[in-house]
Design an enzyme around this catalytic site. Sequence first.
Site, PDB file in Angstrom:
ATOM      1  N   LYS A  37      31.136  63.276  60.659  1.00 39.32           N
ATOM      2  CA  LYS A  37      32.329  62.455  60.883  1.00 39.32           C
ATOM      3  C   LYS A  37      33.357  63.146  61.774  1.00 39.32           C
ATOM      4  CE  LYS A  37      34.759  63.816  56.643  1.00 39.32           C
ATOM      5  NZ  LYS A  37      35.873  64.503  57.326  1.00 39.32           N
ATOM      6  N   THR A  38      33.500  64.463  61.659  1.00 44.10           N
ATOM      7  CA  THR A  38      34.496  65.156  62.482  1.00 44.10           C
ATOM      8  C   THR A  38      34.150  65.031  63.955  1.00 44.10           C
ATOM      9  OG1 THR A  38      34.919  66.720  60.682  1.00 44.10           O
ATOM     10  CG2 THR A  38      35.691  67.337  62.866  1.00 44.10           C
ATOM     11  N   ASP A 226      41.514  60.731  59.033  1.00 44.98           N
ATOM     12  CA  ASP A 226      40.316  61.320  58.433  1.00 44.98           C
ATOM     13  C   ASP A 226      40.462  61.315  56.908  1.00 44.98           C
ATOM     14  OD1 ASP A 226      37.861  62.554  58.306  1.00 44.98           O
ATOM     15  OD2 ASP A 226      38.622  64.558  58.749  1.00 44.98           O
ATOM     16  N   GLU A 227      39.330  61.361  56.204  1.00 48.04           N
ATOM     17  CA  GLU A 227      39.317  61.389  54.730  1.00 48.04           C
ATOM     18  C   GLU A 227      40.170  60.257  54.156  1.00 48.04           C
ATOM     19  OE1 GLU A 227      37.268  63.205  53.316  1.00 48.04           O
ATOM     20  OE2 GLU A 227      37.015  65.137  54.310  1.00 48.04           O
ATOM     21  N   GLN A 257      32.827  59.564  48.076  1.00 50.61           N
ATOM     22  CA  GLN A 257      33.363  60.909  47.869  1.00 50.61           C
ATOM     23  C   GLN A 257      34.851  60.876  47.508  1.00 50.61           C
ATOM     24  OE1 GLN A 257      31.696  64.159  50.497  1.00 50.61           O
ATOM     25  NE2 GLN A 257      31.115  62.402  51.749  1.00 50.61           N
ATOM     26  N   ARG A 619      26.444  68.999  48.423  1.00 49.95           N
ATOM     27  CA  ARG A 619      26.814  70.302  49.013  1.00 49.95           C
ATOM     28  C   ARG A 619      25.564  71.107  49.332  1.00 49.95           C
ATOM     29  NH1 ARG A 619      30.585  68.539  51.014  1.00 49.95           N
ATOM     30  NH2 ARG A 619      29.721  66.638  50.127  1.00 49.95           N
TER      31      ARG A 619
END
Length: 686
Positions: A37-38, A226-227, A257, A619
């Site tokens: 995503k970044t 973002d997020e 998330q 993770r």
Amino acid sequence: MTLSQSSRRSQLNESQSQAVHAPIGPLLVLAGAGTGKTRVVITRIAHLVHKGARPSRILAVTFTNKAAKEMLSRAGSLLGKKSGDKPEISTIHSLCVRVLRRHARKMSYPERFAIIDRGEQESAARKVLRELKIAETTLQPAELINRISRWKSAAVRPDGAFAALAADADDSWSLAAAGYRRYQQSLKLAGAVDFDDLLLVVDDLFLTHEAVRREEAARFDHILVDEYQDTSGIQERIVAALARGHKSLCVVGDDDQSIYAWRGAQVSHILEFANRWPGATIVRLEENYRSTPEIIHAANQLIACNVRRHAKTLIASARSGPPPVIVQAQDENDEASRVVSEVESRIHEGEVLPNEAVILMRTGDQTRVFEQELRRRGIPYELIGSHSFFDRREVKDVMAFLRLLVDRDDGMALARVVNVPPRGMSAQTILKARDAATAAGHSLWRELVTSRDAGRLPPAAVNGVALLEQMLGEPGTATASAGDRLRTLLERIDYRSYLQQEYDDPQEQEARWNSVDELIGALHVHEREQQQRHDCAQTIRDFLDELVLDVTEAERFRDNVPRGKVLRLMTLHAAKGLEFDCVWMVGLEEGLLPHHRSIADGLQAIAEERRLCYVGVTRAKKRLTLSLCLTRMKWGKSRPCRPSRFLYELTGQADKFCEAAPSQAAALPGPAGRKQKIYKKKTAPK
């Protein structure tokens, strides 16, 4: 621009390319775990610039200062611009600091308002509780601050706190509502704001001054967030207020998330984005570049059990690996022994580097037995999120001195260091001066000077005020650099000798002075980066704004950066945004994960616990081990544990979990991929 549009496109998969090149307007990018995503956010910024947007008219909002700095660096590399025209990338709190600095007087705050940290918040809360005669056995300062923070995150003002109380709220909540009003009054009188006020006051500013809202919104043509799944109600209101005119709002996140409801995050923002912004484009990123297909398969099965979510299924691009393994232990000591033994073996055999291994757990108090076992075996480890550089006493002292260099009327900073090192100012003298300052409606410093001139201070305190006045000098008039001014002040007060007197251990003395030296160095670096754009006082103010946001972020979010090349222990919340080759998730039992409070709170709370478990699973890049105990010590007795419902869901056997029947057994994958039964109640040791 150094990177052509065609070469940018070649680095993106089809979904990423759709997100980058989506038409201008409301855009929701559903970015699953490990889907890049970044890269999408950065490349969309570059695409907007390629299409003619000025970089400085693009705002990107991130969740942490660390993420903002990383994104700004990557954006600079991609854009290849040497000029000062660059996107504005920051956290929403940093953005609101800049807004409030420009318009503070409209909200009856001084332009040089102070941003207080958690310790100062609790001091203010303790004073409020004392004034209201509320015993700390009824309501502790920390709990009052937590409740006030929840109200502020939900955009509830002091006047509305009583109305916002639940029908079944106990009396302590009514007392907290009264404390909220008094707490805000004390901060306003001190010309200070806390971390949550940065948002609340800006929200008030936009609501009461439409011209200011339009002025601030007109600074940007495009906004990216973002997020987005982690935004609180008040954060979403501020973003919407800025994007309302042009509607070029791109939000990126993953509802699967969303794990911060306890901090005010509302997953509904991302779930209902299309309803809030009609005509929105929705793009799903589902290709996972992090984990093996086996890990992704387990994660997909787990999160599919959440009913209210955007439909998406992760697809692993990594090569196949071993299936997730479930380890059963007799008790918590056996669990620690088994897990640490396997960690030690894999590190010793070179299968994983120590810093690519992590032990994840639901709560911080689960670390004790693992720390004991690691120490017994001599395995170096790092406990992430247990403490912060900014928690150190000497760091807080130096920050208070910095605040006084530019504003002697900063009462909270003055109260902290007025007698550091000791200069004849007794606690009783300071307390009387603070009470008198509050009654008179002016600052503590003004009260001390007035009392000195009127002969109301003891002789020792008179000397102390004069000494402090001399040491601080005239704020803003020195020609020395900001870093040199701070170093000179600390030399004047002989702060290093003070630390040597306070601590007997020479190593601790040196470590604490090193923290001070690190702050001085950081101020020098900040000043160089400013390139002399501001005078000394303004440089210090900018540095303090940046630093106090880092402090508060560290205190609230424990966003600590792993420092050593060693094994990590951390909670699942602290692990968000990180990745490791090998992950051991421990304590997968009903009551721990999902947590017993969530089980009591119902389906929505359990859904968040499921998302938390999903974050832990995703993770892992290569290996995932899940462990549980058959029994645990609770209240001094060994008690049987139930396997977490999430273990059943991870293995595609959600239907076999029976909440009402602890003895229910289900086949789950065991070591080396063999099938083994989750214990039946009768097999647990008595």
